[in-house]
Design an enzyme around this catalytic site. Structure first.
Site, PDB file in Angstrom:
ATOM      1  N   HIS A   2       5.499  10.862  15.733  1.00 46.05           N
ATOM      2  CA  HIS A   2       6.101  10.544  14.057  1.00 46.05           C
ATOM      3  C   HIS A   2       6.565  11.935  13.615  1.00 46.05           C
ATOM      4  O   HIS A   2       6.782  12.319  12.684  1.00 46.05           O
ATOM      5  CB  HIS A   2       5.674   9.216  13.091  1.00 46.05           C
ATOM      6  CG  HIS A   2       5.613   7.932  13.868  1.00 46.05           C
ATOM      7  ND1 HIS A   2       4.481   7.793  15.060  1.00 46.05           N
ATOM      8  CD2 HIS A   2       5.746   7.361  13.256  1.00 46.05           C
ATOM      9  CE1 HIS A   2       4.808   6.816  15.235  1.00 46.05           C
ATOM     10  NE2 HIS A   2       5.326   5.676  13.673  1.00 46.05           N
ATOM     11  N   LYS A  17      -3.575  -1.704  16.946  1.00 46.69           N
ATOM     12  CA  LYS A  17      -2.822  -1.008  15.594  1.00 46.69           C
ATOM     13  C   LYS A  17      -3.962  -1.720  14.569  1.00 46.69           C
ATOM     14  O   LYS A  17      -5.114  -1.342  13.843  1.00 46.69           O
ATOM     15  CB  LYS A  17      -2.051  -1.235  15.666  1.00 46.69           C
ATOM     16  CG  LYS A  17      -1.471  -0.968  13.695  1.00 46.69           C
ATOM     17  CD  LYS A  17       0.202  -0.988  13.436  1.00 46.69           C
ATOM     18  CE  LYS A  17       0.111  -0.406  12.031  1.00 46.69           C
ATOM     19  NZ  LYS A  17       1.674   0.276  11.616  1.00 46.69           N
ATOM     20  N   GLU A  74       6.858   1.870  19.490  1.00 46.58           N
ATOM     21  CA  GLU A  74       5.935   2.538  19.136  1.00 46.58           C
ATOM     22  C   GLU A  74       4.849   1.818  20.430  1.00 46.58           C
ATOM     23  O   GLU A  74       3.403   1.829  20.125  1.00 46.58           O
ATOM     24  CB  GLU A  74       5.943   1.488  17.812  1.00 46.58           C
ATOM     25  CG  GLU A  74       6.759   2.275  16.354  1.00 46.58           C
ATOM     26  CD  GLU A  74       5.985   2.876  16.185  1.00 46.58           C
ATOM     27  OE1 GLU A  74       4.934   2.754  16.555  1.00 46.58           O
ATOM     28  OE2 GLU A  74       6.751   3.184  15.091  1.00 46.58           O
ATOM     29  N   ARG A 100       2.327  -5.076 -11.615  1.00 53.15           N
ATOM     30  CA  ARG A 100       0.687  -4.566 -10.626  1.00 53.15           C
ATOM     31  C   ARG A 100       0.177  -5.299 -10.040  1.00 53.15           C
ATOM     32  O   ARG A 100      -0.504  -5.692  -9.386  1.00 53.15           O
ATOM     33  CB  ARG A 100      -0.709  -4.476 -11.955  1.00 53.15           C
ATOM     34  CG  ARG A 100      -0.229  -3.497 -12.946  1.00 53.15           C
ATOM     35  CD  ARG A 100      -1.413  -2.738 -13.664  1.00 53.15           C
ATOM     36  NE  ARG A 100      -0.912  -2.235 -14.912  1.00 53.15           N
ATOM     37  CZ  ARG A 100      -0.780  -2.680 -15.660  1.00 53.15           C
ATOM     38  NH1 ARG A 100      -1.181  -3.985 -16.622  1.00 53.15           N
ATOM     39  NH2 ARG A 100      -0.456  -2.089 -16.917  1.00 53.15           N
ATOM     40  N   ASN A 113       0.591   8.021  14.295  1.00 55.26           N
ATOM     41  CA  ASN A 113       1.089   9.535  13.775  1.00 55.26           C
ATOM     42  C   ASN A 113       1.511  10.307  15.537  1.00 55.26           C
ATOM     43  O   ASN A 113       2.678  10.430  14.769  1.00 55.26           O
ATOM     44  CB  ASN A 113       0.844  10.276  12.906  1.00 55.26           C
ATOM     45  CG  ASN A 113       0.583   9.442  11.539  1.00 55.26           C
ATOM     46  OD1 ASN A 113       1.627   8.883  10.865  1.00 55.26           O
ATOM     47  ND2 ASN A 113      -0.255   9.850  10.956  1.00 55.26           N
ATOM     48  N   ARG A 155      -6.961   6.272  12.005  1.00 58.02           N
ATOM     49  CA  ARG A 155      -5.246   6.055  11.483  1.00 58.02           C
ATOM     50  C   ARG A 155      -4.684   7.368  11.971  1.00 58.02           C
ATOM     51  O   ARG A 155      -3.389   6.659  12.176  1.00 58.02           O
ATOM     52  CB  ARG A 155      -5.788   5.494  10.490  1.00 58.02           C
ATOM     53  CG  ARG A 155      -4.843   4.499   9.964  1.00 58.02           C
ATOM     54  CD  ARG A 155      -3.965   4.015   9.146  1.00 58.02           C
ATOM     55  NE  ARG A 155      -2.918   3.159   9.314  1.00 58.02           N
ATOM     56  CZ  ARG A 155      -3.159   2.221   7.811  1.00 58.02           C
ATOM     57  NH1 ARG A 155      -3.722   1.807   7.505  1.00 58.02           N
ATOM     58  NH2 ARG A 155      -1.164   1.677   7.840  1.00 58.02           N
ATOM     59  N   HIS A 187      14.675   3.664  13.993  1.00 56.45           N
ATOM     60  CA  HIS A 187      13.627   3.915  14.418  1.00 56.45           C
ATOM     61  C   HIS A 187      12.724   4.911  15.182  1.00 56.45           C
ATOM     62  O   HIS A 187      12.017   5.434  15.529  1.00 56.45           O
ATOM     63  CB  HIS A 187      12.216   3.111  13.247  1.00 56.45           C
ATOM     64  CG  HIS A 187      10.522   4.252  12.980  1.00 56.45           C
ATOM     65  ND1 HIS A 187      10.474   4.980  11.881  1.00 56.45           N
ATOM     66  CD2 HIS A 187       9.909   3.389  13.584  1.00 56.45           C
ATOM     67  CE1 HIS A 187       9.192   5.027  12.142  1.00 56.45           C
ATOM     68  NE2 HIS A 187       8.953   4.510  13.432  1.00 56.45           N
ATOM     69  N   HIS A 232      10.091  10.967  12.672  1.00 53.91           N
ATOM     70  CA  HIS A 232      10.711  10.867  11.540  1.00 53.91           C
ATOM     71  C   HIS A 232      11.621  12.308  11.220  1.00 53.91           C
ATOM     72  O   HIS A 232      12.457  12.339  10.339  1.00 53.91           O
ATOM     73  CB  HIS A 232       9.631  11.577  10.520  1.00 53.91           C
ATOM     74  CG  HIS A 232       9.126   9.899  10.285  1.00 53.91           C
ATOM     75  ND1 HIS A 232       7.315   9.594   9.625  1.00 53.91           N
ATOM     76  CD2 HIS A 232       9.399   9.424  10.927  1.00 53.91           C
ATOM     77  CE1 HIS A 232       7.206   8.542  10.012  1.00 53.91           C
ATOM     78  NE2 HIS A 232       8.472   7.868  10.261  1.00 53.91           N
ATOM     79  N   LYS A 288       0.708  -0.343   4.687  1.00 53.31           N
ATOM     80  CA  LYS A 288       1.857   0.411   4.697  1.00 53.31           C
ATOM     81  C   LYS A 288       3.168  -0.046   4.120  1.00 53.31           C
ATOM     82  O   LYS A 288       4.045  -0.280   4.098  1.00 53.31           O
ATOM     83  CB  LYS A 288       2.116   1.703   5.734  1.00 53.31           C
ATOM     84  CG  LYS A 288       0.673   2.701   5.880  1.00 53.31           C
ATOM     85  CD  LYS A 288       1.654   4.208   6.710  1.00 53.31           C
ATOM     86  CE  LYS A 288       0.619   4.413   6.862  1.00 53.31           C
ATOM     87  NZ  LYS A 288       1.118   6.075   8.349  1.00 53.31           N
ATOM     88  N   GLU A 301      -5.907   6.299   6.404  1.00 53.86           N
ATOM     89  CA  GLU A 301      -5.562   7.671   6.507  1.00 53.86           C
ATOM     90  C   GLU A 301      -6.502   8.528   6.447  1.00 53.86           C
ATOM     91  O   GLU A 301      -5.927   9.737   6.340  1.00 53.86           O
ATOM     92  CB  GLU A 301      -4.028   7.180   6.677  1.00 53.86           C
ATOM     93  CG  GLU A 301      -2.835   8.023   7.924  1.00 53.86           C
ATOM     94  CD  GLU A 301      -2.011   8.013   7.932  1.00 53.86           C
ATOM     95  OE1 GLU A 301      -1.285   7.255   9.047  1.00 53.86           O
ATOM     96  OE2 GLU A 301      -1.370   8.090   6.545  1.00 53.86           O
TER      97      GLU A 301
END
Length: 350
Positions: free
Chosen positions: A233, A212, A172, A108, A230, A226, A252, A237, A130, A222
């Site tokens: 992306h 960022k 980025e 956990r 993206n 936020r 990426h 993606h 993330k 998000e």
């Protein structure tokens, strides 16, 4: 939880101090087979890491999967990790994403430190909380939001990178400039990333991280702005997933660069982003990254991949678009025809 980001001038001293401050019963270092060879030797003599367990996974984003995650969990279990153990993720975005997810879920949740070793991980993956893995052919399909306790950035690791990986991270940084600041955008588009001065790059890197960091601080989960992060992306993606399907994966940052070209086109037709700034940005991106090789036969596949984007609602594909540099519009939609036009745009030129 606020993430502590340290731009380190003495990695060994900073890391030793922070590991000791946690007083862990055991320390584990997650690496891939590249960072194990080139980066681990830089920290293996630190006193607090003398008895650290090393957990190695295969490099490349194809390894960011359930099998690698299970390997990390099993290694932690076999080496008797407890809730009072500490994980150090030493690597690029694949290691910080997967290692962060493993740390967040084992017993956990264990404390963890990210030490990004690629430009992409320094400006993006290791910052912002993330974590996750790819699943069922889709990027970052499984994961959680959970900040590392500390990010320690040492730009000396950039000396270990080839030009492609430097450029991947730089994409980025271009994105960060587009969503925030015209002055930084101008600096990035006049910087020679193909023959970079690493000292000058480190200053641009710090600016990018601050952009960022500020966005994430104001919207950690998000739910609103936020989503600006993206930009590029949604389509990027899809390009990345298509490259995996074709068993010819692209980095990426390259996928994001191609995604930004398409989404800048959508910006001009949907929210009137200035055409001259679009042309300047697209010309620079094409000069650095070239063009992704795909055909009109791939359009439907790309569209289907975009339907799985996590930002979507119901069957609506959501975009982050820009009215101008720093003027962001989130939750914007585009028709299938508009999206296909953007594919035509990147393939056929300005």
């Amino acid at each position: 939880m606020k993430q502590s980001i340290i731009i380190s001038k003495c990695l060994n001293a900073d890391l030793d101090f922070h590991v000791k401050s946690f007083n862990p019963d055991k320390v584990f270092i997650i690496v891939d087979n590249i960072t194990e060879k080139f980066c681990l030797p830089r920290i293996c003599d630190i006193p607090s890491l003398k008895n650290a367990g090393i957990i190695s996974i295969c490099s490349t984003d194809n390894s960011k999967n359930i099998n690698s995650l299970t390997h990390v969990w099993r290694s932690l279990s076999e080496q008797k990790a407890t809730r009072y153990s500490l994980i150090i993720n030493l690597g690029g975005g694949m290691v910080t994403d997967l290692g962060g997810f493993a740390a967040s879920t084992f017993k956990r949740g264990l404390k963890f430190i990210n030490i990004p070793t690629t430009l992409l991980a320094m400006v993006d993956a290791s910052v912002g909380g993330k974590t996750g893995i790819n699943f069922n052919g889709l990027k970052n399909e499984i994961g959680v939001f959970n900040n590392s306790d500390i990010v320690i950035i040492d730009t000396n690791f950039l000396k270990t990178l080839d030009s492609e990986n430097i450029c991947s991270g730089y994409a980025e940084m271009i994105k960060h400039s587009l969503i925030s600041n015209e002055d930084i955008w101008s600096k990035l588009l006049t910087f020679d990333i193909l023959a970079p001065n690493l000292n000058d790059l480190s200053y641009l890197l710090e600016d990018s991280i601050k952009i960022k960091e500020e966005i994430v601080k104001n919207d950690p989960y998000e739910t609103g702005m936020r989503k600006a992060l993206n930009f590029g992306h949604t389509i990027g993606h899809a390009f990345e997933s298509l490259s995996m399907i074709k068993q010819s994966p692209i980095l990426h940052g390259y996928a994001v660069a191609y995604g930004m070209i398409c989404e800048l086109y959508l910006c001009t037709i949907k929210v009137e982003f200035p055409i001259e700034k679009m042309r300047q940005t697209v010309s620079y991106i094409k000069h650095i990254y070239g063009i992704y090789d795909f055909s009109c036969d791939d359009y439907e596949v790309l569209y289907e991949l975009m339907k799985h984007d996590k930002k979507n609602t119901a069957n609506t594909i959501n975009f982050t678009l820009l009215e101008n540099i720093g003027k962001v519009k989130v939750n914007f939609t585009a028709s299938k025809e508009d999206i296909f036009e953007s594919f035509d745009f990147i393939r056929e030129g300005l």
